[in-house]
Design a protein around this motif. Structure first.
Motif, PDB file in Angstrom:
ATOM      1  N   PHE A  19       0.822  -1.206   0.000  1.00  0.00           N
ATOM      2  CA  PHE A  19       0.000   0.000   0.000  1.00  0.00           C
ATOM      3  C   PHE A  19       0.857   1.257   0.000  1.00  0.00           C
ATOM      4  O   PHE A  19       0.582   2.218  -0.724  1.00  0.00           O
ATOM      5  N   TYR A  22       2.912   2.421  -3.229  1.00  0.00           N
ATOM      6  CA  TYR A  22       2.118   3.186  -4.193  1.00  0.00           C
ATOM      7  C   TYR A  22       2.080   4.661  -3.808  1.00  0.00           C
ATOM      8  O   TYR A  22       2.197   5.549  -4.659  1.00  0.00           O
ATOM      9  N   GLY A  54      -7.607   3.739  -3.181  1.00  0.00           N
ATOM     10  CA  GLY A  54      -7.312   2.620  -2.287  1.00  0.00           C
ATOM     11  C   GLY A  54      -7.992   2.762  -0.944  1.00  0.00           C
ATOM     12  O   GLY A  54      -8.447   1.769  -0.353  1.00  0.00           O
ATOM     13  N   ARG A  58     -11.073   0.434   0.955  1.00  0.00           N
ATOM     14  CA  ARG A  58     -10.789  -0.275   2.208  1.00  0.00           C
ATOM     15  C   ARG A  58     -12.040  -0.576   3.037  1.00  0.00           C
ATOM     16  O   ARG A  58     -12.185  -1.701   3.538  1.00  0.00           O
ATOM     17  N   THR A  85      -3.999  -8.496  -2.279  1.00  0.00           N
ATOM     18  CA  THR A  85      -3.155  -7.301  -2.266  1.00  0.00           C
ATOM     19  C   THR A  85      -1.846  -7.548  -2.993  1.00  0.00           C
ATOM     20  O   THR A  85      -1.372  -6.703  -3.761  1.00  0.00           O
ATOM     21  N   THR A  89      -0.567  -5.556  -6.409  1.00  0.00           N
ATOM     22  CA  THR A  89       0.644  -4.734  -6.344  1.00  0.00           C
ATOM     23  C   THR A  89       1.633  -5.112  -7.435  1.00  0.00           C
ATOM     24  O   THR A  89       2.231  -4.245  -8.083  1.00  0.00           O
ATOM     25  N   ARG A 113      -5.328  -0.164  -7.902  1.00  0.00           N
ATOM     26  CA  ARG A 113      -5.289   0.488  -6.596  1.00  0.00           C
ATOM     27  C   ARG A 113      -6.544   0.158  -5.794  1.00  0.00           C
ATOM     28  O   ARG A 113      -6.479  -0.044  -4.566  1.00  0.00           O
ATOM     29  N   PHE A 114      -7.675   0.068  -6.479  1.00  0.00           N
ATOM     30  CA  PHE A 114      -8.915  -0.328  -5.809  1.00  0.00           C
ATOM     31  C   PHE A 114      -8.779  -1.739  -5.227  1.00  0.00           C
ATOM     32  O   PHE A 114      -9.178  -1.992  -4.084  1.00  0.00           O
ATOM     33  N   GLN A 116      -5.995  -3.237  -4.386  1.00  0.00           N
ATOM     34  CA  GLN A 116      -5.075  -3.125  -3.249  1.00  0.00           C
ATOM     35  C   GLN A 116      -5.827  -2.740  -1.978  1.00  0.00           C
ATOM     36  O   GLN A 116      -5.654  -3.354  -0.920  1.00  0.00           O
ATOM     37  N   GLY A 117      -6.633  -1.707  -2.083  1.00  0.00           N
ATOM     38  CA  GLY A 117      -7.383  -1.235  -0.932  1.00  0.00           C
ATOM     39  C   GLY A 117      -8.381  -2.265  -0.439  1.00  0.00           C
ATOM     40  O   GLY A 117      -8.590  -2.418   0.771  1.00  0.00           O
TER      41      GLY A 117
END
Length: 427
Positions: A19, A22, A54, A58, A85, A89, A113-114, A116-117
């Motif tokens: 996280f 980024y 992100g 969450r 995740t 990444t 990124r979405f 990842q979050g």
């Protein structure tokens, strides 16, 4: 407990590495590479916009994985979130720039990124509950603080790799391929984390709930119906922690390099030093939480944040490394005074049947309020002026005061001092 704490710490560190790397890339290179038609300021704002996605994801991840955690156990959450995740990444490091793909490139960044979050939104609840629900009452804040050491470790790993690449490569090499290396490394880290977590046992509290048939059928609906006020209060209370941390770790990097003309290596070293100190003191602050309660430390951290924001911005604006480091360290010590104990505090506020959902949604909703908006607001407020960005300090002070008020409305949950039900605030 040692093995559980280590597995939680390592896994959380890996996910926050993903996280944070980024966020550092957004501050340093993503604007010119993926938004080259924008002005430098607009490009930075756009890059921070993808960064903010992100945080928006969450709470959704905490609802999704919270359902899994409350229905099927805390342990599965720790595996699924790490896989999601890690894969997202690695994929970020493979996305070609705008020059190759055009508008498709930043759109792919948004999607990844979405994801990842989404994964990180589930990680915190699973890791924290695995330690908190195994820990003895008198040492719960201490053992539950180990997942909270994960974010500083992940930040140091992410920025350490970025620092080494930035120092060892030319600017052209760093922009062309160097910034991608930490994203590719996330795959190896995720594989190691999965191996470490493979032997962990489910928590006794969840096993007892399952054996007695008391698991929540629809945890999110139950939280929304019975604990909505508690969720909003915890989100508001924790917002200042996110705001302070991401002001230091993300906005300050961009401001120092772009507005003050400070070398990015110098900025990274100053920020990393402050983050390292906050990670080292985390378990010691948690011990105070076991002795004196969770709520007093959270109130003290909010008050310290409100008092320190103007000095921090002033010290940053000097551009002198020692003074910037002092400003960052003071801010992160105030931050960790709160966040060292919240891993014990939040689960204790919710009843066990909806604990994974309620605690994680409140925690990650605070990330939207404090983490997603702060770099964008701070960048917009600090642009165009020649003096110190006092508007940033004012914004952070207001956030700290709002969080202080929310903490004042929450009950104490320290087991020996608890005088009301752990689910807390009356509706």
């Amino acid at each position: 407990m040692g093995r559980l704490a280590a597995a939680s710490l390592v896994g959380t560190a890996i996910e926050f590495f993903d996280f944070f790397v980024y966020g550092t890339a957004a501050a340093l290179v993503l604007g010119p590479l993926f938004f080259p038609t924008f002005s430098p300021l607009a490009g930075t704002l756009a890059a921070f916009g993808t960064f903010a996605v992100g945080f928006v994801a969450r709470p959704l991840g905490s609802a999704l994985f919270g359902h899994i955690g409350d229905r099927y156990g805390r342990r599965p959450v720790m595996f699924a979130s790490l896989v999601l995740t890690g894969c997202a990444t690695v994929a970020v490091g493979c996305v070609p720039s705008y020059a190759t793909l055009g508008i498709t490139a930043p759109l792919l960044l948004l999607v990844l990124r979405f994801l990842q979050g989404l994964g990180l939104g589930g990680e915190w609840g699973g890791a924290v509950l695995l330690t908190a629900e195994h820990a003895p009452e008198g040492r719960r804040a201490l053992w539950a603080s180990f997942p909270q050491i994960g974010p500083p470790v992940g930040f140091l790993l992410a920025n350490g790799v970025m620092l080494a690449l930035s120092a060892g490569l030319s600017d052209a090499q760093f922009r062309e391929w160097g910034w991608r290396v930490p994203f590719w490394a996330a795959g190896l880290l995720a594989a190691g984390g999965l191996l470490l977590r493979s032997s962990l046992a489910e928590t006794p509290q969840f096993e007892r709930l399952a054996a007695e048939g008391r698991r929540a059928g629809a945890p999110l609906a139950e939280v929304a119906r019975d604990h909505w006020r508690l969720v909003l209060l915890t989100a508001g209370a924790l917002a200042v922690g996110y705001a302070v941390f991401y002001t230091v770790s993300t906005w300050a990097l961009a401001y120092g390099t772009e507005q003050l003309g400070i070398d990015r290596t110098v900025m990274l070293v100053c920020v990393m030093g402050a983050v390292a100190i906050s990670g080292v003191v985390t378990p010691f602050v948690a011990i105070l939480g076991d002795r004196h309660g969770r709520r007093p430390l959270c109130l003290a951290g909010c008050a310290a944040s409100a008092l320190w924001m103007f000095p921090m911005v002033g010290l940053l604006h000097t551009g002198r490394p020692v003074l910037m480091f002092l400003g960052f360290t003071g801010a992160l010590l105030a931050f960790i005074t709160m966040f060292a104990v919240v891993a014990a505090y939040l689960p204790e506020l919710y009843e066990p049947r909806v604990r994974c959902t309620g605690a994680a949604v409140g925690y990650n909703l605070a990330g939207v309020l404090g983490g997603a908006l702060t770099p964008i607001v701070a960048t917009a407020v600090s642009s165009g002026g020649t003096g110190a960005p006092w508007g940033v300090a004012a914004y952070l002070t207001v956030v700290a005061l709002v969080s202080l008020g929310c903490f004042a409305l929450l009950p104490e949950t320290k087991p020996a001092a608890r005088t009301e039900s752990p689910e807390g605030v009356p509706a």
